[in-house]
Design a protein around this motif. Structure first.
Motif, PDB file in Angstrom:
ATOM      1  N   LEU A   1      -2.069  17.975  -7.750  1.00  0.00           N
ATOM      2  CA  LEU A   1      -2.081  18.492  -9.253  1.00  0.00           C
ATOM      3  C   LEU A   1      -3.432  17.883  -9.949  1.00  0.00           C
ATOM      4  CD1 LEU A   1       1.840  18.880  -9.652  1.00  0.00           C
ATOM      5  CD2 LEU A   1      -0.100  20.580  -9.461  1.00  0.00           C
ATOM      6  N   GLY A   2      -3.907  16.590  -9.417  1.00  0.00           N
ATOM      7  CA  GLY A   2      -4.634  16.241 -10.376  1.00  0.00           C
ATOM      8  C   GLY A   2      -4.235  15.123 -11.524  1.00  0.00           C
ATOM      9  N   ASP A   3      -3.294  14.928 -11.314  1.00  0.00           N
ATOM     10  CA  ASP A   3      -2.518  13.786 -12.294  1.00  0.00           C
ATOM     11  C   ASP A   3      -2.954  12.669 -11.996  1.00  0.00           C
ATOM     12  OD1 ASP A   3      -1.223  16.133 -13.292  1.00  0.00           O
ATOM     13  OD2 ASP A   3       0.695  15.673 -12.815  1.00  0.00           O
ATOM     14  N   VAL A   4      -3.409  12.155 -10.665  1.00  0.00           N
ATOM     15  CA  VAL A   4      -3.715  10.952 -10.098  1.00  0.00           C
ATOM     16  C   VAL A   4      -5.021  11.165  -9.327  1.00  0.00           C
ATOM     17  CG1 VAL A   4      -1.732   9.643 -10.268  1.00  0.00           C
ATOM     18  CG2 VAL A   4      -2.342  10.618  -8.248  1.00  0.00           C
ATOM     19  N   ASP A   5      -5.804  10.345  -9.293  1.00  0.00           N
ATOM     20  CA  ASP A   5      -7.146  10.450  -8.274  1.00  0.00           C
ATOM     21  C   ASP A   5      -6.873   9.924  -6.695  1.00  0.00           C
ATOM     22  OD1 ASP A   5      -8.817  11.305 -10.597  1.00  0.00           O
ATOM     23  OD2 ASP A   5      -8.431   9.434 -11.271  1.00  0.00           O
ATOM     24  N   ILE A   6      -5.938   9.125  -6.590  1.00  0.00           N
ATOM     25  CA  ILE A   6      -5.959   8.402  -5.377  1.00  0.00           C
ATOM     26  C   ILE A   6      -4.729   8.082  -4.961  1.00  0.00           C
ATOM     27  CG2 ILE A   6      -6.444   6.294  -4.233  1.00  0.00           C
ATOM     28  CD1 ILE A   6      -9.007   6.080  -6.165  1.00  0.00           C
ATOM     29  N   THR A   7      -3.986   8.270  -3.683  1.00  0.00           N
ATOM     30  CA  THR A   7      -2.741   7.718  -3.349  1.00  0.00           C
ATOM     31  C   THR A   7      -2.975   6.531  -2.591  1.00  0.00           C
ATOM     32  OG1 THR A   7      -1.532   9.767  -3.758  1.00  0.00           O
ATOM     33  CG2 THR A   7      -0.489   8.221  -2.067  1.00  0.00           C
ATOM     34  N   PHE A   8      -2.316   5.513  -2.786  1.00  0.00           N
ATOM     35  CA  PHE A   8      -2.453   4.254  -2.068  1.00  0.00           C
ATOM     36  C   PHE A   8      -1.165   3.656  -1.378  1.00  0.00           C
ATOM     37  CE2 PHE A   8      -3.192  -0.365  -0.775  1.00  0.00           C
ATOM     38  CZ  PHE A   8      -4.462  -0.567  -0.479  1.00  0.00           C
ATOM     39  N   ALA A   9      -0.893   3.725   0.015  1.00  0.00           N
ATOM     40  CA  ALA A   9       0.219   3.383   0.766  1.00  0.00           C
ATOM     41  C   ALA A   9      -0.101   2.765   2.166  1.00  0.00           C
ATOM     42  CB  ALA A   9       1.230   4.539   0.723  1.00  0.00           C
ATOM     43  N   GLY A  10       1.096   2.435   2.735  1.00  0.00           N
ATOM     44  CA  GLY A  10       0.768   2.041   4.005  1.00  0.00           C
ATOM     45  C   GLY A  10       1.448   0.416   4.319  1.00  0.00           C
ATOM     46  N   ILE A  11       1.936  -0.260   3.189  1.00  0.00           N
ATOM     47  CA  ILE A  11       2.418  -1.466   3.364  1.00  0.00           C
ATOM     48  C   ILE A  11       4.045  -1.385   3.877  1.00  0.00           C
ATOM     49  CG2 ILE A  11       3.416  -2.037   1.117  1.00  0.00           C
ATOM     50  CD1 ILE A  11       1.858  -4.649   1.357  1.00  0.00           C
TER      51      ILE A  11
END
Length: 336
Positions: free
Chosen positions: A114-124
């Protein structure tokens, strides 16, 4: 100024919004606090708000300046669901959206869509496969790309290549045995990612045990076919092969071995491994014997920036990966 210093400076100026759906993990929460204190990005912790605040208090971590997207906030969820369901590319019905908004990682991806954030960071905490699947489903792949892959950058002491001691490489983390079309996608994505990070004009070499027909076999044919597919899809990019590693990066060797004109041979600033076996071994050889730093690997191929870190990542590694991701996102948004 080193590449990472340049990227940090760019990240601090552009201030991308980054969603972190694994804030219950202490290392991730500490990294988010560090990113916020350094002014690298605007951080959004996605999860159960009460639990995140309780854990922060227990750990002595300040959430000042950090936004919390509470998956238990019914009003906020209703607003997100309404906006997401209104999108023509929404792949779910209302119940499916509601279920996904109750899960932190998918909640973060919907915010990103939706454009509320630019990046999603996960994986840990989540597996790479889970991150990729959710990213493909909710964010989708970039136009002309049919596979998710990864890319990194070597910083090699004493190496004197076309970009000094830096060299891009991919894929060393995701695609085990790419077919020609997937290999072409990896090369195209790598060109775009490296250009966004470094401002270089990409010169991308598809690697093989053969240079321009010096050997024959299915493995060579795959690389040649990948080159042709990449050139057809993106004639604006300099992608060439098949080259042995030395023919790709050493102009003297290229002059002897490459019997045709090439804008890449001997001057490549990106190399593409033919499969994950070669990529994994190649990266470790360069690290161990050339004492190189390897920045990344970074996921690529999505419409927007999706990040996956190692489960063993420490605070500094997470901060470094966020810096690179913010620099890429800034270029995508046209603000860098």
């Amino acid at each position: 100024m080193s590449l990472m210093d340049q990227l940090r400076e760019r990240a601090c100026v552009t201030r991308m919004r980054v969603a972190f759906p694994e804030g219950t993990d202490e290392t991730m929460m500490r990294a988010v606090a560090e990113i916020t204190s350094q002014g690298i990005a605007e951080c959004v912790l996605v999860g159960d708000g009460a639990e995140l605040r309780r854990l922060a208090d227990e750990r002595g971590i300040s959430l000042e300046g950090i936004e919390v997207a509470d998956i238990a906030d019914e009003a906020a969820n209703a607003d997100l669901a309404e906006r997401y369901l209104a999108r023509p590319d929404c792949p779910f019905k209302s119940k499916g959206v509601a279920r996904r908004l109750a899960r932190p990682m998918e909640h973060a991806f919907i915010m990103q869509a939706l454009g509320d954030v630019d990046i999603t960071f996960a994986g840990i905490s989540c597996s790479t496969g889970d991150v990729i699947l959710a990213g493909q489903t909710i964010i989708g792949l970039a136009e002309g790309i049919d596979t998710v892959s990864s890319v990194g950058i070597f910083d090699i002491p004493g190496y004197e290549g076309s970009e000094g001691n830096l060299l891009g490489f991919g894929d060393s983390a995701v695609c085990a045995n790419p077919d020609p079309a997937q290999l072409a996608s990896i090369a195209i994505s790598a060109c775009e990612t490296i250009a966004a990070l470094t401002q270089w004009e990409p010169r991308c070499a598809l690697l093989s045990y053969s240079t321009c027909g010096s050997a024959e076999g299915e493995l060579v044919d795959k690389v040649v076919q990948a080159r042709d597919i990449a050139n057809e899809r993106r004639p604006d990019l300099k992608i060439d092969g098949e080259f042995q590693f030395d023919s790709a990066v050493n102009p003297r060797v290229a002059q002897r071995k490459v019997g045709r004109d090439s804008e890449v041979a001997g001057r490549a600033n990106i190399v593409i491994w033919p499969d994950l076996n070669v990529g994994n071994v190649g990266v470790k050889l360069v690290q161990q014997f050339a004492h190189a730093d390897a920045y990344g690997p970074m996921l690529q191929g999505f419409k927007k920036i999706v990040c996956d870190c190692s489960r063993s990542a420490g605070v500094n590694e997470i901060v470094g990966n966020v810096i690179m991701s913010c620099a890429r996102a800034a270029v995508l948004k046209g603000v860098a």
